[in-house]
Design an enzyme around this catalytic site. Structure first.
Site, mmCIF file in Angstrom:
data_model
loop_
_atom_site.group_PDB
_atom_site.id
_atom_site.type_symbol
_atom_site.label_atom_id
_atom_site.label_comp_id
_atom_site.label_asym_id
_atom_site.label_seq_id
_atom_site.Cartn_x
_atom_site.Cartn_y
_atom_site.Cartn_z
ATOM 1 N N SER A 71 -22.416 38.635 6.384
ATOM 2 C CA SER A 71 -22.585 37.546 5.459
ATOM 3 C C SER A 71 -23.983 37.459 4.839
ATOM 4 O O SER A 71 -24.176 36.722 3.886
ATOM 5 C CB SER A 71 -22.258 36.225 6.147
ATOM 6 O OG SER A 71 -23.104 36.025 7.253
ATOM 7 N N LYS A 86 -32.364 33.296 4.459
ATOM 8 C CA LYS A 86 -30.912 33.115 4.253
ATOM 9 C C LYS A 86 -30.600 31.634 4.141
ATOM 10 O O LYS A 86 -31.179 30.807 4.864
ATOM 11 C CB LYS A 86 -30.157 33.744 5.424
ATOM 12 C CG LYS A 86 -28.628 33.763 5.276
ATOM 13 C CD LYS A 86 -27.994 34.523 6.441
ATOM 14 C CE LYS A 86 -26.470 34.552 6.306
ATOM 15 N NZ LYS A 86 -25.824 35.228 7.446
ATOM 16 N N SER A 94 -23.366 40.239 10.811
ATOM 17 C CA SER A 94 -23.832 39.776 9.506
ATOM 18 C C SER A 94 -25.245 40.167 9.120
ATOM 19 O O SER A 94 -25.647 39.906 7.990
ATOM 20 C CB SER A 94 -23.701 38.250 9.419
ATOM 21 O OG SER A 94 -22.335 37.902 9.414
#
Lengths: 96, 474, 484
Positions: free
Chosen positions: C149, C74, C173
């Protein structure tokens, strides 16, 4: 609920954000809606509740020894600087 | 109307740790810009702080030396504001649970002892430095100093004169030096002081409006700033004006202060507990361990000098004001030199020379001073010669006996060498002999002076005195 | 099935090399990611170089289970020398001079970093729509969000553009996008995985975790990334454990609590059914399931938004155009520099959270908002602690609905409501896992969530593995035309 425009302006200046005149209203409303949502917490009697200020951790006394290690190479550190001059970061002239 | 001055101080001292408070970068002064930094102290995205244990040890040390209570459960908090010298846009400090609180220091001013309260001592990180004259139209930022650990000492508004405040500052400095907590070099910025000052009509209970003064770079500048601000406020009030609460910048060169533009419109620091750090729990054991390891503090040392070494209070006070001088004194006395003689030299000639030559420390080892003094006590050199030897030691660390020989300072204490010289002087000066015999002491001085001249300064004056009396059979 | 444990076996038997495997993934990314949009940066050269080194290590017999296997990271986790943007204009060109601790640990294992994955800007969001660079699409239906997210992480694993991925979870997330995309998503106990190098959103809530295709892989990755880190003061020095040993343990006697507040109104029917079905599965496997209560559940969401925004407002203050990242082009004076840089560099949602957080901490409001939220936090932790005295794990839905369409949740508060099943876990610092539980009528994945007490990841893995074994839902894969 709406947050007062003066409040919105004050908060924006504290946060160093610029809010357009045209958008003031939108921010007033949106922030107001979120605060109203957050006000649900008032339903609880928190009179005796301890403030859980250290979040999720129950640790304490986490330390490191006073040892000097080599610092980062200046070029490596300044690599990302948008503006640099003779080894320093550059900002607009400040009068103190 | 008579006014009373009310002064409170906020003192920041850089701690003498090897590494910074939250990272392992060096804290050494004077490095080239931005060469003592890393992602942590420059606030790069993703980094986290880890607290240097020595910082807590030093803070507790300072607290104990200043009679504070040590907080058992403390924490660190974020103080949020924007300024280019603060890379994270928050300073990690302590808000409501500082490591030390409720202390005091007794200071002496004009023979009276006054107790000054210390509200709190807390730990925090230093910010970087801004350079304003390096590039036109811009300011430059150096983060070397970011993350150097500080303690902030906040006093109660207990001081009532610039003299009291100055005495307090000197006391704090000597305590921090004695305990090794800080090297207190104001010219390097390791000791900084902000002054809060207000005035009120004598007898009034409420405090007047106070101003805060910054940019004070020495104790004498602090004194001048306090005198200046007191005067400014009194004049303002007497002219019918009102003191405005503001931060003022002291300009020592100009001898006046100016209202500063505020860094932050409202000082809304939005303090909240630092979530990346955990609480600091100081138990009894930790406190006692540090208490047991406290070195002799200035007041204790002063008492010892008076009681055990027989020094007068004046000497003891002066000597113990500086740890380095006082340590030097002890080492010299430890080598056998008589305390008063060492004290006199340190407070007298040696201090004078250090000041003249703008030196911080004595460039020769105590053993050389001890040897020089023993040359004098053994009457190998005169007191005048001793001074010359000491001056020479400042130039070069050499055996005092060698210096004395080179400079021809060895006293002649050999009676057989002196007798002929003295006899000649007596023969040449019958009038003076008459005067001496008739009781005029001054004549002796004449004979000693003549003997010194004839021996090119190497005659032992006491011996001359004795021989003259013997030869004249008086 | 392209899992870590399968690849590890193939690599070990030399039926496949890391270079070949890496090339396969790079080719898939090349063909399909234009459609999915999961990667912000692809590091082909670095990846192949790492793969080559991994092959040498495998040849020497010094490989671990993760050696030579590609991974996506990420884009809020720092990778030295590789742009790390947090999907924000503010960090569009930021190249960290250091690795996050988890990055280091994966590199030590010989993992092959394929690239940096898309996300909501600064991890604030639940749909990845707020990314400055691109939208990520749900591989099951390209008109729907992948969640957020960590949307890029979820989509990449789902579409098999990475065998596994790292993400971060502050309010859900990892778990929510895992549910939306049909993956196994784990948020470890707060303090188990180092946060050093994770670009902070909310310091007391953030944790790094994994997206994997099955529970076995989840345990393998956890072994690699968990553990004490002296660079993180909130990192716990717990006993080292082998999480794979928790897999396959029998469920007999395990007590499963089902908090009733999580099944009240607003939960999509098929999701509710999935939870009920899971109860049946667990009972069949010998566990005891019972309804329980977490009375303060509804207060978790407002507490979460106050705490996370407050911490974020402080964490994001360092972005000022001076030290790194975006800097305004035209400004007159310092205040201008700050205000214009930050107003141009940050997107709407980020600004909204900063404003909210600043307000909650500001003079006169601290007690009413931040302090109150922290007090509620303490109460919620007690709520969970009481449950865990009776139960080993808790079973809940992961999300109230399956993946929705782009643009559907335009009102911030409506968007926040989607976190209702996940945020309490972060508030209390507990571990939780989302596992695939089938598809709804529209063919969109459903996730169910298991929550355990602090540092009880083993119980999560045991329960999750058993459910997976029994149902086989982890085998479901979307069809991605470009690579099928």
């Amino acid at each position: 609920m709406k947050i007062e425009q003066s409040q919105v302006k004050y908060v924006a200046s504290l946060a160093r954000l610029r809010i357009d005149e045209a958008e003031q209203d939108k921010w007033s409303e949106q922030m107001g809606a979120i605060i109203e949502f957050a006000d649900q917490l008032n339903e609880l009697d928190l009179h005796d509740a301890e403030s859980n200020e250290q979040g999720s951790t129950s640790l304490y006394n986490v330390f490191r020894e006073d040892e000097r290690k080599e610092s980062f190479d200046r070029d490596k550190i300044l690599f990302n600087a948008p503006e640099q001059y003779e080894g320093c970061y550059v900002v607009p002239k400040i009068v103190e | 109307m008579t006014f009373e001055t009310v002064i409170g101080l906020e003192i920041h001292a850089e701690l003498a740790t090897k590494s910074k408070i939250y990272c392992s970068c060096s804290t050494a002064f004077g490095a080239d810009v931005n060469t003592q930094t890393c992602p942590i102290c420059t606030g790069m995205p993703g980094v986290l702080p880890v607290l240097n244990k020595k910082v807590v040890d030093y803070a507790i040390t300072a607290g104990l030396a200043m009679n504070c209570e040590i907080t058992e459960y403390g924490k660190q908090d974020r103080k949020n504001y924007f300024y280019p010298d603060l890379p994270k846009a928050y300073q990690t400090s302590q808000y409501d649970l500082p490591i030390c609180k409720n202390g005091y220091l007794d200071v002496e001013v004009d023979g009276a002892i006054k107790r000054i309260g210390i509200t709190r001592i807390h730990i925090e990180e230093d910010a970087g430095k801004l350079i304003h004259d390096g590039l036109r139209g811009a300011s430059l930022v150096d983060y070397n100093r970011c993350g150097v650990p500080l303690i902030e000492i906040v006093t109660e508004p207990d001081m009532r004169s610039p003299e009291e405040a100055r005495a307090f500052l000197e006391k704090v400095k000597s305590i921090l030096e004695y305990t090794g907590v800080s090297d207190c070099k104001m010219q390097e910025g390791s000791l900084r002081c902000d002054v809060n000052l207000s005035v009120r009509p004598l007898g009034q209970k409420e405090f007047g409006t106070r101003t805060e003064m910054k940019n004070i770079n020495s104790f004498s500048a602090a004194y001048r700033a306090m005198v200046g601000e007191r005067q400014r406020q009194i004049e303002l009030i007497e002219d019918g004006g009102e003191v405005v609460q503001a931060t003022r910048r002291w300009d020592d060169a100009k001898g006046e202060s100016f209202e500063m533009r505020s860094k932050e419109e409202a000082h809304d620091y939005r303090y909240f507990p630092e979530p990346d750090l955990v609480p600091i729990v100081v138990d009894r054991e930790w406190v006692e361990r540090i208490r047991a390891s406290l070195p002799e503090l200035p007041d204790e040392r002063k008492r010892r000098y008076i009681a055990e070494l027989g020094l007068p209070e004046y000497d003891a006070k002066l000597l113990t004001a500086s740890k380095s001088i006082s340590d030097y004194f002890e080492k010299t006395v430890g080598l056998g030199a008589p305390a008063k003689a060492v004290s006199n030299l340190l407070m007298g000639d040696i201090s004078r020379i250090l000041h003249e030559r703008e030196m911080e420390s004595i460039p020769f080892e105590p053993v050389f001073l001890a040897k020089a003094i023993s040359l004098y006590t053994e009457q190998i050199v005169s007191s005048g010669a001793l001074k010359k030897i000491i001056e020479a030691l400042f130039d070069e660390e050499k055996e005092p006996e060698e210096i004395a020989k080179e400079k021809g300072l060895i006293q002649v204490s050999d009676e057989s060498a002196l007798i002929p010289i003295i006899q000649k002087i007596l023969n040449d000066n019958p009038k003076a002999v008459e005067e001496l015999k008739s009781g005029k002491e001054k004549a002796m001085g004449f004979f000693v002076g003549q003997a010194m001249r004839a021996s090119k300064g190497s005659a032992n004056p006491q011996l001359v005195n004795k021989l003259v009396k013997e030869l004249l059979k008086i | 099935m392209s899992t870590i444990h399968e690849y590890a076996e193939l690599l070990k038997q030399r039926k496949l090399s890391s270079v070949e495997l890496t090339k396969q993934y790079l080719a898939r990314i090349e063909k399909a990611d234009a459609q999915i949009g999961s990667y912000i940066t692809v590091c082909s050269d670095d990846a192949l170089a790492a793969a080559g080194k991994a092959d040498e290590r495998i040849a020497k017999g010094e490989a671990t289970l993760l050696t030579g296997i590609p991974v996506g990271i990420k884009d809020n986790i720092c990778t030295e020398g590789i742009t790390t943007t947090c999907a924000s204009k503010m960090l569009y060109n930021f190249v960290p001079p250091y690795d996050a601790t988890v990055t280091k640990r994966l590199k030590n294992e010989g993992a092959v970093i394929l690239g940096k994955l898309n996300m909501d800007e600064f991890a604030m969001g639940s749909s990845t729509e707020s990314s400055y660079f691109k939208k990520t699409k749900n591989p099951y239906d390209l008109t729907r969000v992948p969640g957020g997210s960590s949307g890029g992480s979820a989509a990449s694993v789902s579409a098999d553009l990475a065998p596994y991925a790292l993400g971060s979870d502050t309010g859900g997330s990892i778990r929510q996008p895992a549910a939306f995309c049909g993956n196994v998503g784990l948020k470890p106990t707060y303090g188990l995985v180092s946060r050093f190098g994770l670009i902070a959103f909310a310091s007391s809530l953030d944790q790094i975790g994994s997206f994997t295709k099955d529970v076995t892989d989840c345990a393998i990755v956890l072994n690699a990334i968990a553990g004490y880190d002296k660079m993180d003061s909130t990192s716990v020095d717990a006993d080292k454990t082998d999480y794979t040993k928790a897999l396959g343990l029998p469920l007999k006697g395990m007590k499963v609590g089902v908090p009733k507040q999580y099944l009240e109104s607003g939960i999509q029917t098929e999701i509710r059914e999935a939870v009920e079905n899971a109860i049946k599965v667990y009972e069949m496997l010998g566990a005891e399931c019972e309804e329980c209560s977490l009375p303060l559940s509804k207060f978790a969401l407002p507490a979460y938004y106050l705490i996370s925004s407050a911490e974020a407002s402080s964490n994001l203050a360092r972005f000022d155009g001076i030290k790194y990242g975006y800097r305004a082009e035209e400004y007159h004076g310092l205040t201008d520099l700050y205000e214009i840089t930050r107003s141009e560099g940050f997107g709407e949602e980020v600004k909204r959270r900063i404003m909210l957080g600043t307000y909650a901490l500001s003079s006169g409001y601290y007690d009413a908002y931040y302090k109150k939220a922290q007090q509620v936090r303490g109460l919620i932790k007690r709520d969970f602690a009481a449950c865990f005295e009776k139960y080993d794990v808790l079973l809940t839905p992961t999300t109230p609905t399956t993946a929705y369409k782009f643009g559907e949740k335009s009102d911030p508060v409506a968007m926040y409501m989607g976190d209702i099943c996940t945020v309490a876990v972060n508030i209390a610092g507990l571990p939780a896992i989302s596992i695939p539980a089938g598809l709804d009528k529209k063919g969109m994945p459903i996730g169910i969530q298991l929550i355990a007490n602090s540092f009880d990841e083993r119980k999560l893995l045991t329960a999750a593995y058993a459910y997976e074994r029994e149902t086989g839902y982890e085998k479901l894969r979307p069809t991605v035309k470009e690579v099928e």
